[in-house]
Enzyme design. Structure first.
Site, PDB file in Angstrom:
ATOM      1  CG  ASN A 240     -10.912  42.385  60.868  1.00  0.00           C
ATOM      2  OD1 ASN A 240     -10.871  42.544  62.084  1.00  0.00           O
ATOM      3  ND2 ASN A 240     -10.485  41.286  60.281  1.00  0.00           N
TER       4      ASN A 240
ATOM      5  CD  GLU B 147      -8.050  33.998  68.339  1.00  0.00           C
ATOM      6  OE1 GLU B 147      -7.990  33.630  67.153  1.00  0.00           O
ATOM      7  OE2 GLU B 147      -8.458  33.265  69.251  1.00  0.00           O
TER       8      GLU B 147
ATOM      9  CB  CYS C  38      -8.217  36.790  60.548  1.00  0.00           C
ATOM     10  SG  CYS C  38      -9.608  36.306  61.564  1.00  0.00           S
TER      11      CYS C  38
ATOM     12  CD  GLU D 149     -10.603  35.733  71.042  1.00  0.00           C
ATOM     13  OE1 GLU D 149     -11.150  36.128  70.005  1.00  0.00           O
ATOM     14  OE2 GLU D 149      -9.939  36.475  71.784  1.00  0.00           O
TER      15      GLU D 149
END
Ligand code: NAP
Length: 487
Positions: A158, A256, A290, A465
């Site tokens: 994505n 993640e 997400c 991150e």
């Protein structure tokens, strides 16, 4: 497809990248444009053998790379950042072609991806240790932070560029080497980044890319004892399965994973800001992020006005081929993604929801397009409330009071991002603190930036991150206890 649509045709790579060499294999797979169904490239299909050689290369390169100074590594990352920006238009076109997002969004992602290279070039020089006051007169306690070693990274389709640099930049900055497996749906962005990395001076073996048979490559990356760190972005189910495999060799793991973001609108919210935030959060990347709002919890007093205002905007959204001209949305990644959105919509309607607005599709019939859709009166147990839809479907649920909103928002195993809109400062503070999420957007639908920590809690994973914290997942803490002989 010819590569004449790129100003630098050499950026369209179709081989794997191992030990600084482009490698073919006997088998190849098709990379398809989700807007047209056209084959963009036939990419080398690598498996376990190539993945093992990539780990060999990363292991062999580790000692020399980790011995370079932070300034030397920073200079290479800075050069890589410049090269990505110089080729931004080509990278954006490649990304739109393989992933589908409109060109404007792809340009935004390329800039976002590049920002991690620059940020971690800067952070490379600040990997400080510390000196602890000794626990005895003859004791000296020193803490240093060292690269964790060979890193394996697996990334989703994505965000085909940003999810890569968000892992690779901090890893390289601190002196780790990397083997990357991008999604086989979007390998072209990853391979183009590797090409530019090599041009920037990343030495052979320091950054390797293998694409192809996911389970076979995954077995190597999670099982090989030389891999000391495993960083995964993707679905919760796959992340859990791969993390469990990593425990056999006790690797450091960052995950993640998927989200189920609540988007809460209180009666006192600025309605225009809430609608803009909803469009940005729900419909960016056609709902395939997400951190996408997945459930809209709207207070009784503002519900009808918010629904009507959002309906006007949703009705204007147009999905088309991102390369062909201006469209608000691209296609979804494949037919299964479209089917999931349709299933979630039908399920909500069966449970009593109404369709209040739908956008248009102007893309080719071969494309995997889904119309932006707004549902009202969604039941709290509808599929779209319990699962990540990952598509342009917004469902509104009515609530009465603050505690109810918090309870509904937290009623999920996921804990990645949440959003709330209110003009009441005290409520904003109370609710932000009560939400069980790694990130909260307060009166905004956009929360991602390289300077802030991105990541989740609960079943959305762990590790962060970006930001100053993004280094932590790639360093080990070492204590040196020195006994000093008395004079
Ligand atoms: P996915 O199916 O889990 O795939 C993610 C990656 O895992 C891909 O590279 C995939 O390879 C690979 N993979 C799948 N099965 C594997 C196996 N058995 N062994 C080794 N690798 C395997 O997820 P996705 O559908 O691509 O991505 C969407 C999901 O990612 C959503 O749930 C989204 O929320 C999540 N996501 C999370 C974040 C975050 O930061 N929290 C960011 C972006 C996306 P192939 O594609 O080649 O099969």
């Amino acid at each position: 497809m010819s590569d004449a649509w790129l100003s630098r045709p050499d950026l369209l790579r179709t081989e794997g990248f191992i030990a600084g060499r482009w490698e073919e294999s006997d088998t190849r797979y098709d990379v398809l444009n989700p807007a047209t169904g056209a084959c963009l490239a036939r990419v080398t299909q690598h498996g376990a053998e190539a993945a093992t050689r990539a780990v060999d290369a990363a292991s062999a390169a580790l000692a020399a790379w980790s011995a370079t100074t932070a300034s030397e590594r920073a200079a290479i990352l800075r050069r890589w950042h410049e090269l990505v920006l110089e080729s931004a238009e080509d990278l954006a076109r490649l990304m739109t072609a393989e992933q589908g997002k409109p060109l404007a969004e792809a340009r935004g992602e390329v800039a976002y991806a590049a920002s991690f290279l620059l940020w971690f070039a800067e952070e490379a020089r600040r990997v400080y240790g510390s000196v602890i006051p000794g626990n005895a007169p003859t004791r000296r306690l020193t803490v240093i932070r060292q690269p964790v070693g060979v890193v394996a990274a697996i990334t989703p389709w994505n965000f085909p560029a940003a999810m890569i640099t968000r892992k690779v930049a901090p890893a390289l900055a601190v002196g780790c080497t990397v083997v990357l497996k991008p999604s086989e749906l979007t390998p072209l962005s990853a391979l183009a980044l590797a090409h530019l990395g090599a041009e920037a001076g990343v030495p052979p073996g320091v950054f390797n890319v293998v694409s192809g048979e996911a389970p076979a490559i995954g077995e190597v990356l999670t099982g090989d004892p030389r891999v000391r760190k495993f960083s995964f972005t993707g679905s919760t189910a796959v992340g859990k399965m791969l993390a469990a495999k990593c425990m056999a060799t006790v690797k450091r793991v960052s995950l993640e994973l998927g989200g189920n973001a609540p988007f809460i609108v209180f009666d006192d919210a600025d309605i225009d800001a809430a609608v803009s935030g909803a469009i940005a959060s729900k419909f960016r990347n056609s709902g395939q992020t997400c951190v996408c709002a997945n459930r809209f919890l709207v207070q009784d007093g503002i519900y009808d006005r918010f629904a009507a205002a959002l309906a006007r905007k949703v009705g204007m959204l147009n999905a088309g081929d991102g390369l062909a001209g201006a469209s608000d949305q691209g296609p979804l990644i494949n037919a299964a993604a479209v089917a999931k959105v349709e299933r979630h919509c039908a399920d909500a309607v069966e449970r009593g929801a109404r369709i209040l607005a739908r956008g248009q599709v102007s893309g080719p019939p071969e494309g995997h397009f889904a119309r932006a859709t707004l549902l009202v009166d969604v039941a709290p147990d509808a599929l779209l409330v319990r699962e990540e839809t990952f598509g342009p479907l917004a469902g509104l649920i009515r609530f009465d009071h603050e505690e109810e909103a918090i309870r509904l928002a937290n009623d999920t195993p996921a804990g990645l991002a949440a959003y709330l809109f209110t003009a009441d400062h005290s409520r904003a503070t109370r609710v932000s603190e009560a939400l069980e999420y790694g990130m909260v957007g307060l009166n905004t639908g956009l929360i991602s930036t390289e300077v802030a920590p991105f990541g989740g809690i609960k079943e959305s994973g762990f590790g962060r991150e970006g930001s100053q914290f993004g280094i932590d997942d790639y360093v080990s803490i070492k204590l040196v206890v020195a006994e000093i002989a008395p004079a």
